[in-house]
Design a protein around this motif. Structure first.
Motif, PDB file in Angstrom:
ATOM      1  N   GLY A 185      45.452  41.794  42.989  1.00 13.07           N
ATOM      2  CA  GLY A 185      44.145  41.263  42.607  1.00 13.07           C
ATOM      3  C   GLY A 185      43.088  41.570  43.662  1.00 13.07           C
ATOM      4  O   GLY A 185      41.939  41.884  43.327  1.00 13.07           O
ATOM      5  N   HIS A 186      43.464  41.502  44.936  1.00 10.74           N
ATOM      6  CA  HIS A 186      42.551  41.814  46.025  1.00 10.74           C
ATOM      7  C   HIS A 186      42.110  43.274  45.946  1.00 10.74           C
ATOM      8  O   HIS A 186      40.907  43.583  46.090  1.00 10.74           O
ATOM      9  CB  HIS A 186      43.231  41.522  47.365  1.00 10.74           C
ATOM     10  N   GLU A 187      43.048  44.172  45.713  1.00  6.65           N
ATOM     11  CA  GLU A 187      42.715  45.593  45.606  1.00  6.65           C
ATOM     12  C   GLU A 187      41.833  45.870  44.386  1.00  6.65           C
ATOM     13  O   GLU A 187      40.921  46.700  44.447  1.00  6.65           O
ATOM     14  CB  GLU A 187      43.993  46.425  45.527  1.00  6.65           C
ATOM     15  N   LEU A 188      42.087  45.178  43.305  1.00  6.28           N
ATOM     16  CA  LEU A 188      41.239  45.337  42.123  1.00  6.28           C
ATOM     17  C   LEU A 188      39.825  44.837  42.410  1.00  6.28           C
ATOM     18  O   LEU A 188      38.831  45.473  42.040  1.00  6.28           O
ATOM     19  CB  LEU A 188      41.834  44.564  40.940  1.00  6.28           C
ATOM     20  N   GLY A 189      39.729  43.685  43.079  1.00  5.78           N
ATOM     21  CA  GLY A 189      38.426  43.115  43.401  1.00  5.78           C
ATOM     22  C   GLY A 189      37.621  43.995  44.338  1.00  5.78           C
ATOM     23  O   GLY A 189      36.390  44.091  44.214  1.00  5.78           O
ATOM     24  N   LEU A 190      38.288  44.662  45.290  1.00  5.76           N
ATOM     25  CA  LEU A 190      37.592  45.572  46.191  1.00  5.76           C
ATOM     26  C   LEU A 190      36.966  46.739  45.438  1.00  5.76           C
ATOM     27  O   LEU A 190      36.008  47.354  45.923  1.00  5.76           O
ATOM     28  CB  LEU A 190      38.558  46.100  47.255  1.00  5.76           C
ATOM     29  N   ARG A 191      37.511  47.038  44.268  1.00  4.17           N
ATOM     30  CA  ARG A 191      36.970  48.105  43.425  1.00  4.17           C
ATOM     31  C   ARG A 191      36.033  47.564  42.349  1.00  4.17           C
ATOM     32  O   ARG A 191      35.764  48.228  41.348  1.00  4.17           O
ATOM     33  CB  ARG A 191      38.126  48.904  42.816  1.00  4.17           C
ATOM     34  N   SER A 192      35.576  46.324  42.565  1.00  8.01           N
ATOM     35  CA  SER A 192      34.581  45.670  41.701  1.00  8.01           C
ATOM     36  C   SER A 192      35.084  45.433  40.285  1.00  8.01           C
ATOM     37  O   SER A 192      34.302  45.370  39.336  1.00  8.01           O
ATOM     38  CB  SER A 192      33.283  46.496  41.660  1.00  8.01           C
ATOM     39  N   LEU A 193      36.394  45.284  40.128  1.00 10.64           N
ATOM     40  CA  LEU A 193      36.970  45.029  38.809  1.00 10.64           C
ATOM     41  C   LEU A 193      37.117  43.530  38.590  1.00 10.64           C
ATOM     42  O   LEU A 193      37.325  42.766  39.531  1.00 10.64           O
ATOM     43  CB  LEU A 193      38.319  45.729  38.679  1.00 10.64           C
ATOM     44  N   ASP A 194      36.997  43.100  37.332  1.00 10.75           N
ATOM     45  CA  ASP A 194      37.152  41.698  36.959  1.00 10.75           C
ATOM     46  C   ASP A 194      38.567  41.434  36.467  1.00 10.75           C
ATOM     47  O   ASP A 194      39.304  42.363  36.105  1.00 10.75           O
ATOM     48  CB  ASP A 194      36.137  41.325  35.869  1.00 10.75           C
ATOM     49  N   ILE A 195      38.941  40.160  36.415  1.00 11.06           N
ATOM     50  CA  ILE A 195      40.311  39.770  36.101  1.00 11.06           C
ATOM     51  C   ILE A 195      40.356  38.874  34.867  1.00 11.06           C
ATOM     52  O   ILE A 195      39.573  37.927  34.740  1.00 11.06           O
ATOM     53  CB  ILE A 195      40.965  39.010  37.274  1.00 11.06           C
ATOM     54  N   CYS A 196      41.296  39.166  33.990  1.00 13.57           N
ATOM     55  CA  CYS A 196      41.581  38.315  32.831  1.00 13.57           C
ATOM     56  C   CYS A 196      43.071  38.013  32.815  1.00 13.57           C
ATOM     57  O   CYS A 196      43.895  38.927  32.941  1.00 13.57           O
ATOM     58  CB  CYS A 196      41.173  39.021  31.530  1.00 13.57           C
ATOM     59  N   THR A 197      43.431  36.737  32.692  1.00  9.89           N
ATOM     60  CA  THR A 197      44.841  36.344  32.619  1.00  9.89           C
ATOM     61  C   THR A 197      45.005  35.263  31.560  1.00  9.89           C
ATOM     62  O   THR A 197      44.047  34.856  30.913  1.00  9.89           O
ATOM     63  CB  THR A 197      45.363  35.800  33.970  1.00  9.89           C
ATOM     64  N   GLY A 198      46.246  34.790  31.434  1.00 12.64           N
ATOM     65  CA  GLY A 198      46.524  33.682  30.534  1.00 12.64           C
ATOM     66  C   GLY A 198      46.064  32.351  31.081  1.00 12.64           C
ATOM     67  O   GLY A 198      46.259  31.320  30.446  1.00 12.64           O
TER      68      GLY A 198
END
Length: 457
Positions: free
Chosen positions: A173-186
């Motif tokens: 999640g940290h690596e995704l956030g560094l690439r300005s990506l958003d997160i969706c989960t259950g």
């Protein structure tokens, strides 16, 4: 175990439902005496119980039998009166802000589904009608953001995971956030929380103040798995099938972490859709990943897919072991392909209209004992149809493990029986036994896990 309660408190909306017509207010107030009341009460209790270490809806409901929520109509909107609410939802007498937002999100979604607010023109008899219905539910929740580049990454995985697996999901999640990506989960604990937690730190480092942490749930799940407090957009879909369709319509790529029966259900749902002939050329990045200590689990799941659905199904995803930065790089690369594809075909960025979701993946599956034993689990079926049936088998196991109605059915009639060809049943039995051995069926602690199913060849 029952904790302290707040005897009586009133709460006003924040985050949604602030601006309503008089007719809408009347509809909301009527829920207090309608059939949707108990459903809202269960979801409200789960939200107020955020942080509790329980995944058994029946246990939570019985611990707070005297909890009540009353809906009052006021001149400018609605007010909730809570009786015997879990005290952990409050700080010095004030409800925690994220809890209040999610509480009114639940009211919004349940009322929209149950009342005629959500019904005009709704056609649930056709596949396209169901997709339109999912679209309207998400639009009503203000989830759809037209014009925003594809950057919503769905993260699937278990709530009952090891600390190493949780930390790994946080690193991804940290690596995704560094690439300005958003997160969706259950939206629950475990892998549903880890990537969001990692992304919050990365977004802060990148000075991103509008990061999105979207949680998609449904009443039976949310009653057992309370939303984690990082979620800043909560949507409760009416059933598991519409929840799953919402994931693949709003998500631009999916990462699958270690989990149990629920994760297997989601993974099979996704593979069944991607293997439909109409989706053969549609880009949709999927990555199966976990830390080194989970490699055996990941290989087991990969081998199960190969044994039941074939190598074409395995080709629809990557397996990456213990490399969070590579997971994020590959996902970012895949999202560029998604963006280009949708531009070329004038498809929306915010809702994947071109994705074909077969009606067999959209119809709600009721996991009764008769329906579970009647599942068609034969190797000669087309792969996407076999995936649909396997998905339903895992859906029933999830219900028997954590959902109130499923638990009661097992108590009354004993374990489900799952029948099928040996070529399908043997890999299924091995995978399920591995889930049990690795404590992936339930949260650790308490009594030993008693299987709610029996595999019969």
């Amino acid at each position: 175990m029952r904790q302290d309660v707040v005897k009586k408190v009133s709460v006003h909306p924040k985050g949604s439902l602030e601006t309503l017509s008089q007719r809408e207010v009347q509809q909301l107030s009527e829920v207090g005496s309608g059939s949707a009341y108990e459903l809202f009460r269960q979801c409200a209790l789960a939200i107020l119980n955020t942080g509790a270490q329980s995944d058994n809806a029946k246990t939570v409901l019985e611990a707070y039998r005297d909890f009540e929520v009353r809906i009052h109509q006021e001149d400018r909107g609605v007010r909730l009166e809570l009786i015997n609410a879990p005290a952990d939802a409050f700080v010095d007498g004030d409800m925690i802000a994220s809890t209040r937002e999610m509480l009114f999100s639940a009211l919004r979604d349940i009322v929209y589904t149950a009342s005629d607010l959500g019904q005009p023109g709704a056609d649930l008899s056709s596949s396209q009608g169901i997709t339109d219905y999912v679209f309207h539910l998400l639009r009503n929740a203000r989830t759809l953001r037209p014009g925003v580049e594809p950057k919503m990454v769905v993260c699937w995985g278990g709530h009952s995971i090891s600390i190493e697996e949780y930390k790994y999901s946080k690193k991804v999640g940290h690596e995704l956030g560094l690439r300005s990506l958003d997160i969706c989960t259950g939206c629950g604990p475990g892998v549903m929380k880890g990537p969001m937690k990692g992304a919050t730190i990365a977004h802060a480092k990148q000075r991103i103040i509008n990061g999105r942490y979207l949680g998609l749930s449904e009443p039976g799940i949310i009653a057992a798995e309370a939303p984690n407090p990082i979620v800043n957009e909560l949507v409760i879909l009416p059933d598991i099938e519409k929840r799953l369709e919402a994931f693949v319509r709003v998500g631009h790529g999916i990462i699958v972490f270690p989990g149990g029966a629920g994760t297997a259900e989601e993974f099979l749902y996704l593979l069944g859709i991607l293997m439909h002939p109409d989706n053969a050329d549609l880009p949709f990045p999927v990555i199966l990943t976990g830390p080194r200590c989970a490699e055996a689990y990941l290989r087991q799941l990969h081998e199960f897919v190969g044994a039941t659905l074939g190598d074409k199904a395995q080709a629809r995803y990557q397996v990456i072991i213990d490399n969070p930065s590579e997971v994020a790089r590959q996902m970012a690369k895949g999202l560029k392909a998604v963006s280009q594809f949708r531009r070329e075909r004038d498809d929306a960025f915010h809702f994947n209209w071109l994705l074909k979701v077969d009606e067999s993946f959209q119809r709600p599956f009721d996991p009764t004992h008769d329906n579970m034993s009647a599942l068609q689990l034969r190797r000669e079926l087309p792969a996407h149809q076999l995936a649909a049936s396997l998905r339903q088998a895992f859906s029933g196991i999830v219900a028997g493990n954590v959902k109130d109605r499923g638990i009661r059915l097992i108590e009354q009639h004993g374990p489900y029986e799952i029948h099928g060809d040996p070529s399908v049943m043997q890999p299924l039995d091995r995978l399920l036994q591995a889930f049990v051995d690795q404590q992936r069926m339930k949260l650790p602690g308490g009594t030993a896990y008693e299987p709610c199913y029996r595999v019969v060849s």
